[in-house]
Design a protein around this motif. Structure first.
Motif, mmCIF file in Angstrom:
data_model
loop_
_atom_site.group_PDB
_atom_site.id
_atom_site.type_symbol
_atom_site.label_atom_id
_atom_site.label_comp_id
_atom_site.label_asym_id
_atom_site.label_seq_id
_atom_site.Cartn_x
_atom_site.Cartn_y
_atom_site.Cartn_z
ATOM 1 N N ALA A 17 0.830 -1.212 0.000
ATOM 2 C CA ALA A 17 0.000 0.000 0.000
ATOM 3 C C ALA A 17 0.861 1.257 0.000
ATOM 4 O O ALA A 17 0.589 2.217 -0.733
ATOM 5 C CB ALA A 17 -0.932 -0.016 1.215
ATOM 6 N N ARG A 70 2.512 1.700 -3.397
ATOM 7 C CA ARG A 70 1.533 2.111 -4.404
ATOM 8 C C ARG A 70 1.398 3.642 -4.397
ATOM 9 O O ARG A 70 1.404 4.284 -5.442
ATOM 10 C CB ARG A 70 0.182 1.453 -4.088
ATOM 11 C CG ARG A 70 -0.815 1.458 -5.221
ATOM 12 C CD ARG A 70 -2.027 0.596 -4.911
ATOM 13 N NE ARG A 70 -2.710 1.023 -3.701
ATOM 14 C CZ ARG A 70 -2.961 0.220 -2.665
ATOM 15 N NH1 ARG A 70 -2.604 -1.044 -2.687
ATOM 16 N NH2 ARG A 70 -3.579 0.693 -1.594
ATOM 17 N N VAL A 71 1.316 4.232 -3.195
ATOM 18 C CA VAL A 71 1.201 5.691 -3.107
ATOM 19 C C VAL A 71 2.498 6.352 -3.551
ATOM 20 O O VAL A 71 2.483 7.354 -4.283
ATOM 21 C CB VAL A 71 0.829 6.136 -1.671
ATOM 22 C CG1 VAL A 71 0.779 7.648 -1.578
ATOM 23 C CG2 VAL A 71 -0.504 5.536 -1.266
ATOM 24 N N GLU A 112 -6.327 7.813 -2.069
ATOM 25 C CA GLU A 112 -6.296 6.968 -0.860
ATOM 26 C C GLU A 112 -6.982 7.684 0.301
ATOM 27 O O GLU A 112 -7.676 7.060 1.097
ATOM 28 C CB GLU A 112 -4.851 6.618 -0.462
ATOM 29 C CG GLU A 112 -4.179 5.622 -1.377
ATOM 30 C CD GLU A 112 -4.613 4.162 -1.149
ATOM 31 O OE1 GLU A 112 -5.310 3.865 -0.155
ATOM 32 O OE2 GLU A 112 -4.256 3.323 -1.997
ATOM 33 N N GLY A 133 -1.315 10.877 1.730
ATOM 34 C CA GLY A 133 -1.736 9.676 1.010
ATOM 35 C C GLY A 133 -1.160 8.398 1.592
ATOM 36 O O GLY A 133 -1.850 7.382 1.702
ATOM 37 N N ALA A 140 -3.247 5.238 3.015
ATOM 38 C CA ALA A 140 -3.089 3.894 2.445
ATOM 39 C C ALA A 140 -2.880 2.871 3.558
ATOM 40 O O ALA A 140 -3.474 1.782 3.552
ATOM 41 C CB ALA A 140 -1.914 3.878 1.468
ATOM 42 N N ASN A 192 -6.197 2.519 5.382
ATOM 43 C CA ASN A 192 -7.157 1.722 4.611
ATOM 44 C C ASN A 192 -6.929 0.230 4.836
ATOM 45 O O ASN A 192 -7.876 -0.542 4.939
ATOM 46 C CB ASN A 192 -7.049 2.053 3.115
ATOM 47 C CG ASN A 192 -8.006 3.158 2.716
ATOM 48 O OD1 ASN A 192 -9.146 3.211 3.182
ATOM 49 N ND2 ASN A 192 -7.559 4.050 1.846
#
Ligand SMILES: *Cc1c(COP(=O)(O)O)cnc(C)c1O
Length: 368
Positions: free
Chosen positions: A21, A24-25, A36, A234, A238, A241
């Motif tokens: 995660a 990814r950001v 996100e 972000g 992430a 999340n």
């Protein structure tokens, strides 16, 4: 060693998911707000069963903006608890307002709502109940007093993710609730974070603007207000999340650990925490009272058990707040609690064997 929080241990089973995660950001470059953050706002609002969630960079910023959104300003008074983390009162001061304290209920450590009306003056603008240790303040009383006296309310829910008053979570009573995602909270990021949750679209619009320099349009340069740089990142969203998926499971484990402590320490000299009716206690902390606390703490440390002390000095006696003019003896229950409370490790990364070890260590420490 058993410590109050062990984040590497908590994260170990989901480490790959968390790292994916974050990467990814990093690759997307949506670092400040972004998809996100929006996804997390939607999901955390749903988790609370509230309409709106506004991500910010800390619980403190959430409190500051929530109070501003309720019109708290210079010269106002805000009634709150002296037995909390300093952020509850600092956020009031950031608005130019003054914290006015009521003592706590000795059983729950929560602000004594029956004392609030005595403290109301023409300057009183708002109430700031603190849902301390994972248990909510009686929201029926808060609502009744607020309605009767025309006061605003902002909830400090920094320790109360998933906590409930009569099946309702903070942020669903018509007032903004302020959550913290500091790493050690029940839901925490890999850094700082916070959120304002509520049902009022005007509050949402105002706080969304204020967190990002008071712009009318996100990312634009039309500064309707002079705002703040309080955006949620972000990368934190992430992480949050991912971790939100596990929050309910982690709360259940905290509750299991608390139940086991109660079973093991029943009938000892330890004063166990009171779980009040009409609430869902999420055990951010498992708070006991002991006599001769310093001695107990040093014995526990010899056994490799590190307890917490939240908070050793109530806010009205903090040097930073000497100008408020409070004195020793003003809030005897808060002062007594500050001298006696001890938090036993209760985190979801701990299993029954560790809880047994702590309970046994505590009994040995008390007997010696
Ligand atoms: C942690 C905490 C805050 C502040 O949150 P931050 O994210 O650290 O700014 C406020 N109030 C209480 C009761 C807290 O425990």
């Amino acid at each position: 060693m058993i410590t109050p929080v062990n984040l590497p241990k908590l994260h170990a089973p989901i480490q790959a998911e968390l790292e994916e995660a974050v990467l990814r950001v990093m690759r997307s470059a949506a670092y400040c707000l972004g998809p996100e953050v929006e996804a997390f706002e939607t999901r955390f609002a749903a988790y609370c069963a509230a309409d709106h969630a506004i991500g910010v960079n800390s619980g403190t910023s959430a409190l500051h903006l929530a109070l501003l959104s309720q019109g708290v300003g210079p010269g106002d008074e805000v009634i709150t608890s002296p037995f909390s983390f300093i952020a509850s009162s600092a956020s009031i001061r950031y608005c130019g307002a003054r914290p006015v304290y009521v003592d706590i209920d000795p059983d729950s450590f929560l602000m004594e709502t029956r004392q609030i009306e005595d403290k109301i003056t023409p300057q009183t603008k708002a109430l700031l109940p603190v849902h301390l240790y994972g248990q909510m303040v009686d929201m029926d009383s808060i609502r009744k007093i607020a309605d009767q006296h025309g006061l605003a309310v902002a909830e400090d829910a920094a320790q109360a993710h998933g906590s409930e008053w009569k099946n309702q979570r903070p942020g669903t009573f018509g007032y903004p609730a302020c959550y913290s995602f500091y790493p050690t909270k029940n839901l925490g990021g890999c850094g700082e974070g916070g959120m304002i949750v509520g049902d009022d679209p005007t509050m949402r619009q105002l706080t969304s603007s204020l967190r990002s320099w008071g712009t009318g349009q996100p990312g634009q340069y039309d500064h309707v207000l002079e705002g703040f740089n309080y955006r949620l990142e972000g990368i934190q969203a992430a992480v949050l999340n991912v971790k939100l998926h596990y929050l309910e499971d982690w709360i259940a484990r905290r509750q299991d650990n608390a139940a086991l402590y109660r079973e093991l320490l029943d009938g000892t000299d330890v004063v166990l925490p009171t779980a009040l009716p009409d609430r869902r206690h999420v055990y951010h902390q498992f708070t006991i009272r002991v006599a001769r606390r310093d001695q107990v703490v040093s014995r526990l440390k010899e056994f490799g058990i590190i307890p917490g002390i939240f908070y050793p000095l109530p806010l009205h006696l903090q040097p930073a707040y000497s100008e408020l003019g409070y004195q020793k003896g003003d809030f005897p229950e808060a002062e007594k609690a500050a001298g006696e409370v001890l938090q036993l490790p209760v985190g979801p990364e701990l299993g029954p064997d560790e809880i047994r070890q702590v309970a046994q260590g505590l009994q040995d420490a008390l007997a010696s």
